[in-house]
Design a protein around this motif. Structure first.
Motif, short mmCIF file in Angstrom:
data_model
loop_
_atom_site.label_atom_id
_atom_site.label_comp_id
_atom_site.label_asym_id
_atom_site.label_seq_id
_atom_site.Cartn_x
_atom_site.Cartn_y
_atom_site.Cartn_z
N ARG A 22 -7.61 6.52 3.91
CA ARG A 22 -6.69 6.01 2.93
C ARG A 22 -5.34 6.46 2.89
NH1 ARG A 22 -8.01 6.78 -2.38
NH2 ARG A 22 -9.50 8.59 -2.10
N ALA A 23 -5.13 8.01 3.39
CA ALA A 23 -4.02 8.55 3.51
C ALA A 23 -3.24 7.94 4.69
CB ALA A 23 -4.34 10.04 3.78
N THR A 24 -4.04 7.60 5.70
CA THR A 24 -3.44 7.09 6.96
C THR A 24 -2.84 5.56 6.71
OG1 THR A 24 -4.71 8.33 8.37
CG2 THR A 24 -3.81 6.30 9.34
N MET A 25 -3.56 4.82 6.13
CA MET A 25 -3.24 3.75 5.67
C MET A 25 -2.06 3.46 4.69
SD MET A 25 -4.66 1.54 7.72
CE MET A 25 -3.38 0.45 7.05
N LYS A 28 0.96 4.38 6.70
CA LYS A 28 1.10 3.10 7.60
C LYS A 28 2.17 1.90 6.67
CE LYS A 28 -0.14 4.68 11.46
NZ LYS A 28 0.75 5.19 12.47
N LEU A 29 1.39 1.77 5.58
CA LEU A 29 1.88 0.69 4.70
C LEU A 29 3.31 1.06 4.23
CD1 LEU A 29 -1.16 -0.27 2.57
CD2 LEU A 29 -0.08 -1.66 4.28
N ASP A 74 5.98 -6.25 -3.25
CA ASP A 74 5.35 -5.84 -4.28
C ASP A 74 3.87 -5.81 -3.87
OD1 ASP A 74 5.46 -5.19 -7.07
OD2 ASP A 74 4.29 -7.08 -7.27
N GLU A 75 3.45 -6.63 -2.83
CA GLU A 75 1.96 -6.68 -2.62
C GLU A 75 1.69 -5.38 -1.93
OE1 GLU A 75 0.76 -11.38 -1.97
OE2 GLU A 75 1.97 -10.23 -0.47
N ILE A 76 2.63 -5.06 -1.02
CA ILE A 76 2.77 -3.84 -0.09
C ILE A 76 2.58 -2.76 -0.94
CG2 ILE A 76 3.45 -2.52 1.94
CD1 ILE A 76 4.73 -5.39 2.97
N ARG A 79 -0.86 -2.34 -2.88
CA ARG A 79 -1.79 -1.77 -2.18
C ARG A 79 -1.72 -0.19 -1.83
NH1 ARG A 79 -6.85 -2.10 -1.45
NH2 ARG A 79 -7.56 -1.52 0.54
N ILE A 80 -0.51 0.13 -1.40
CA ILE A 80 -0.53 1.54 -1.43
C ILE A 80 -0.88 2.21 -2.64
CG2 ILE A 80 1.06 3.56 -1.24
CD1 ILE A 80 3.02 1.59 0.53
#
Length: 164
Positions: A22-25, A28-29, A74-76, A79-80
């Motif tokens: 989750r931290a990696t994603m 990246k996000l 906003d979507e990105i 998700r973060i």
């Protein structure tokens, strides 16, 4: 580039996605968010500054594209947050972490469209790399989100190129 998000900085949550993944994603996000934000601003700059016989068509095309980019920002970001991290903030952070440069080279319509088309593909390519990371983490939602964005960005690039 982006400061590394540490697993300890994430809020606790029940998820099948490992905390480190989750931290990696989220990291990246954050980079995808930065690139999308810079692309949004560049698209508006072309929209505001286009002149000549192609004005109306390019003005309308870029308006639709920056409106889509605003929604995707906003979507990105959401998700973060859903992954348990805080979103990156500050224009300097976005510029520093973007895959594209923040400056528009003013010139004729064709040169602005060419630059914007290339930048759009650069952001799509960045996201394509992040899809691989999401798939490795079994983060199917993020992979799907980014895959959908890639399709929109590639279509946007094609429309910009076809307008030259």
């Amino acid at each position: 580039m982006t400061a590394t998000i540490k697993s300890a900085e994430l809020r606790e949550m029940k998820s099948d996605i490992k905390k480190a993944d989750r931290a990696t994603m989220a990291e990246k996000l954050g980079e995808a968010l930065a690139s999308t934000y810079v692309l949004y601003q560049k698209t508006q700059a072309v929209h505001w500054n286009v002149t000549g016989p192609q004005f109306h068509g390019v003005h309308k095309l870029t308006e639709a594209q920056y409106e889509d980019l605003a929604a995707s920002i906003d979507e990105i970001a959401e998700r973060i947050r859903a992954l348990g991290a805080k979103t990156p903030v500050g224009l300097s952070t976005y510029i520093e972490n973007s895959a594209i440069k923040d400056q528009v080279k003013y010139g004729d319509v064709e040169s602005m469209l060419k630059q914007l088309s290339e930048d759009t593909l650069t952001v799509a390519d960045q996201m394509r790399e992040f899809v691989k990371t999401a798939e490795e983490a079994d983060d199917v939602f993020t992979a799907d989100l980014l895959t959908a964005r890639i399709g929109v960005l590639e279509e946007s690039s094609w429309m910009l190129s076809a307008s030259m």
